[in-house]
Write a protein that holds these residues in place. Structure first.
Motif, short mmCIF file in Angstrom:
data_model
loop_
_atom_site.label_atom_id
_atom_site.label_comp_id
_atom_site.label_asym_id
_atom_site.label_seq_id
_atom_site.Cartn_x
_atom_site.Cartn_y
_atom_site.Cartn_z
N UNK A 181 0.83 -1.21 0.00
CA UNK A 181 0.00 0.00 0.00
C UNK A 181 0.86 1.26 0.00
N UNK A 182 1.91 1.27 0.82
CA UNK A 182 2.77 2.46 0.90
C UNK A 182 3.44 2.74 -0.45
N UNK A 183 3.95 1.68 -1.07
CA UNK A 183 4.62 1.89 -2.35
C UNK A 183 3.64 2.31 -3.44
N UNK A 184 2.48 1.66 -3.49
CA UNK A 184 1.50 2.01 -4.51
C UNK A 184 1.04 3.45 -4.36
N UNK A 185 0.90 3.91 -3.11
CA UNK A 185 0.53 5.31 -2.86
C UNK A 185 1.62 6.25 -3.34
N UNK A 186 2.87 5.92 -3.05
CA UNK A 186 3.98 6.76 -3.52
C UNK A 186 4.08 6.76 -5.04
N UNK A 187 3.84 5.61 -5.65
CA UNK A 187 3.90 5.51 -7.11
C UNK A 187 2.80 6.35 -7.76
N UNK A 188 1.60 6.33 -7.17
CA UNK A 188 0.50 7.12 -7.72
C UNK A 188 0.79 8.61 -7.59
N UNK A 189 1.33 9.02 -6.44
CA UNK A 189 1.67 10.43 -6.26
C UNK A 189 2.75 10.86 -7.25
N UNK A 190 3.74 10.01 -7.45
CA UNK A 190 4.81 10.31 -8.41
C UNK A 190 4.24 10.41 -9.82
N UNK A 191 3.35 9.52 -10.18
CA UNK A 191 2.76 9.53 -11.52
C UNK A 191 1.94 10.79 -11.75
N UNK A 192 1.14 11.17 -10.75
CA UNK A 192 0.33 12.38 -10.88
C UNK A 192 1.22 13.61 -11.06
N UNK A 193 2.28 13.68 -10.28
CA UNK A 193 3.18 14.84 -10.39
C UNK A 193 3.86 14.90 -11.76
N UNK A 194 4.44 13.77 -12.18
CA UNK A 194 5.24 13.77 -13.42
C UNK A 194 4.35 13.84 -14.65
N UNK A 195 3.33 13.01 -14.73
CA UNK A 195 2.47 13.02 -15.92
C UNK A 195 1.65 14.30 -15.96
N UNK A 196 1.18 14.74 -14.78
CA UNK A 196 0.42 15.98 -14.74
C UNK A 196 1.23 17.16 -15.23
N UNK A 197 2.50 17.23 -14.83
CA UNK A 197 3.36 18.32 -15.29
C UNK A 197 3.57 18.25 -16.80
N UNK A 198 3.72 17.02 -17.32
CA UNK A 198 3.92 16.88 -18.77
C UNK A 198 2.67 17.28 -19.55
N UNK A 199 1.50 16.91 -19.05
CA UNK A 199 0.24 17.31 -19.69
C UNK A 199 0.08 18.83 -19.66
N UNK A 200 0.37 19.43 -18.51
CA UNK A 200 0.22 20.88 -18.37
C UNK A 200 1.18 21.62 -19.30
N UNK A 201 2.41 21.10 -19.42
CA UNK A 201 3.39 21.75 -20.29
C UNK A 201 2.95 21.65 -21.75
N UNK A 202 2.39 20.53 -22.14
CA UNK A 202 2.03 20.34 -23.55
C UNK A 202 0.77 21.12 -23.92
N UNK A 203 -0.24 21.15 -23.03
CA UNK A 203 -1.52 21.76 -23.39
C UNK A 203 -1.80 23.07 -22.66
N UNK A 204 -0.96 23.42 -21.70
CA UNK A 204 -1.17 24.68 -21.01
C UNK A 204 -2.39 24.71 -20.12
N UNK A 205 -2.83 23.53 -19.64
CA UNK A 205 -3.99 23.45 -18.76
C UNK A 205 -3.61 22.73 -17.47
N UNK A 206 -4.23 23.17 -16.38
CA UNK A 206 -4.00 22.54 -15.09
C UNK A 206 -4.70 21.18 -15.07
N UNK A 207 -3.98 20.13 -14.73
CA UNK A 207 -4.55 18.77 -14.72
C UNK A 207 -4.88 18.30 -13.31
N UNK A 208 -4.60 19.14 -12.31
CA UNK A 208 -4.85 18.73 -10.92
C UNK A 208 -6.35 18.59 -10.67
N UNK A 209 -6.71 17.63 -9.81
CA UNK A 209 -8.11 17.36 -9.48
C UNK A 209 -8.30 17.57 -7.98
#
Length: 396
Positions: free
Chosen positions: A294-322
């Motif tokens: 559970x601890x690792x999966x939680x850390x992996x999800x947080x890492x994915x949201x940060x990294x992929x979210x930043x890449x989406x925001x950079x490409x489309x100029x929109x905030x992806x945070x929920x």
């Protein structure tokens, strides 16, 4: 994979120092969606296949012994879920568990059943069918995505009237990856004599003690998702007040037995998934430990949201945070940019054709990328998702 990414999310190791990912078969695919159908460790699939060979070698002997083996499996599964095995029956999936409860606890004519607008589609269809057959009414209440515990509970309770006979609630919502305040609502409903069914499809082992947390009249959960058992394995946990009213969807030779034994034998079927489930649960506990998963999966999800979210925001100029109320660590949402297709099915297929197992959901007018991570998830997976998936989103 960058050194920075690796430092932010080190690979999870087994107790003997092996990469956790080695416990699962190498499919060559990029797995970012453990939340839909899960993945079964190799040791568990090997065990199930041995049982299937035994069944085919001597089917009469195997089937004659199956009910006793299933009863033992129930006891072992109940320990993992911290519940009484005499309250726990095995069913094929959470939707079957909800259908079982709806059949066994029919709605009174003229009554109402309350759902939320986050309710899983198959469950909603089952409730609507049961209501039609009973001459009852389905009332759907809106729970804001960002609603916390108290606000969500009040939104649900606002739909309750003097005609309400039943509440059907998600524990962890499939579409929006958030928890619902099931414990608060179920306790209040019991005081009013209102039956509660909680669809905990995603909850087993993802949450540490989901059955007690909900304390519903009927709680159902899939073991094939986060718990990583073979598909076709789910549990139905009944409150003592209603347990003996519950009957399987299939009437077979176990019908005269009390709950839950009447569920241990439901005609000719392949019971090897049920018999393998405790082996899978114990295997991951022995190799890694569920708290570490559970601890690792939680850390992996947080890492994915940060990294992929930043890449989406950079490409489309929109905030992806929920802004998500009552979030669940290993399952997270990213808002897809408006320019990305709104055809979720086509987008899932496009990603799948490229070897990426991903889930796209929608709530209201917004589409989301739902990330569901597990013990095998790595920073390298996240980097690969950015490299391989973003061009496909851009082409949508």
């Amino acid at each position: 994979m960058t050194d920075a990414a690796d430092a932010a999310l080190p690979a999870l190791l087994t107790r003997t120092g092996r990469p956790a990912a080695e416990l699962w078969p190498d499919s060559g695919l990029l797995h970012l969606n453990h939340g839909s159908y899960g993945r079964v460790p190799t040791a568990a699939t090997d065990h199930q296949q041995r049982l299937q060979r035994e069944m085919e070698a001597a089917p009469m002997r195997f089937m004659a012994a199956a009910p006793a083996g299933i009863a033992q499996a129930r006891e072992r599964i109940a320990r993992f879920l911290r519940t009484d095995p005499d309250r726990l029956a095995l069913v094929p999936n959470a939707s079957a568990g909800v259908s079982t409860a709806l059949r066994s606890l029919p709605l009174p004519a003229g009554s109402e059943v309350v759902l939320t607008d986050h309710t899983y589609g198959a469950v909603r269809m089952g409730v609507e069918r049961a209501a039609r057959e009973a001459g009852a009414h389905v009332r759907t209440v809106h729970v804001p995505l960002a609603a916390g515990d108290d606000e969500a509970a009040e939104a649900i309770w606002a739909g309750v009237t003097e005609r309400t006979a039943m509440l059907v609630l998600d524990h962890v919502t499939s579409v929006t990856a958030r928890r619902m305040p099931v414990g608060t609502v179920c306790a209040r409903a019991r005081e009013r004599g209102i039956l509660t069914i909680v669809d905990g499809a995603h909850a087993p082992l993802l949450l540490t003690d989901p059955v007690s947390e909900a304390d519903a009249d009927v709680w159902v959960g899939n073991l094939h998702k986060f718990a990583s058992t073979p598909r076709g394995t789910a549990v139905l946990v009944a409150h003592p007040d209603v347990a003996q009213r519950l009957v399987p969807l299939i009437d077979s030779w176990g019908a005269p037995d009390p709950f839950p034994r009447r569920f241990d034998w439901q005609a000719s079927a392949d019971y090897t998934a049920w018999l393998t489930a405790p082996v899978s649960l114990q295997h991951l506990e022995d190799e890694i430990g569920w708290d570490r998963v559970r601890d690792h999966a939680t850390a992996a999800a947080a890492h994915a949201v940060d990294r992929i979210g930043a890449a989406l925001a950079e490409r489309w100029g929109e905030d992806t945070a929920v802004d998500l109320g009552m979030p669940v660590g290993p399952i997270r949402l990213l808002a897809l940019p408006a320019a990305v297709t709104t055809d979720a099915t086509a987008l899932r297929r496009r990603l799948g054709d490229a070897g990426i197992e991903a889930q796209i959901t929608a709530f209201g007018d917004q589409h989301y990328w739902r990330l569901a991570m597990h013990a095998y998830s790595t920073a390298e997976d996240v980097d690969a998702a950015i490299e391989r998936a973003l061009p496909l989103l851009a082409a949508a």
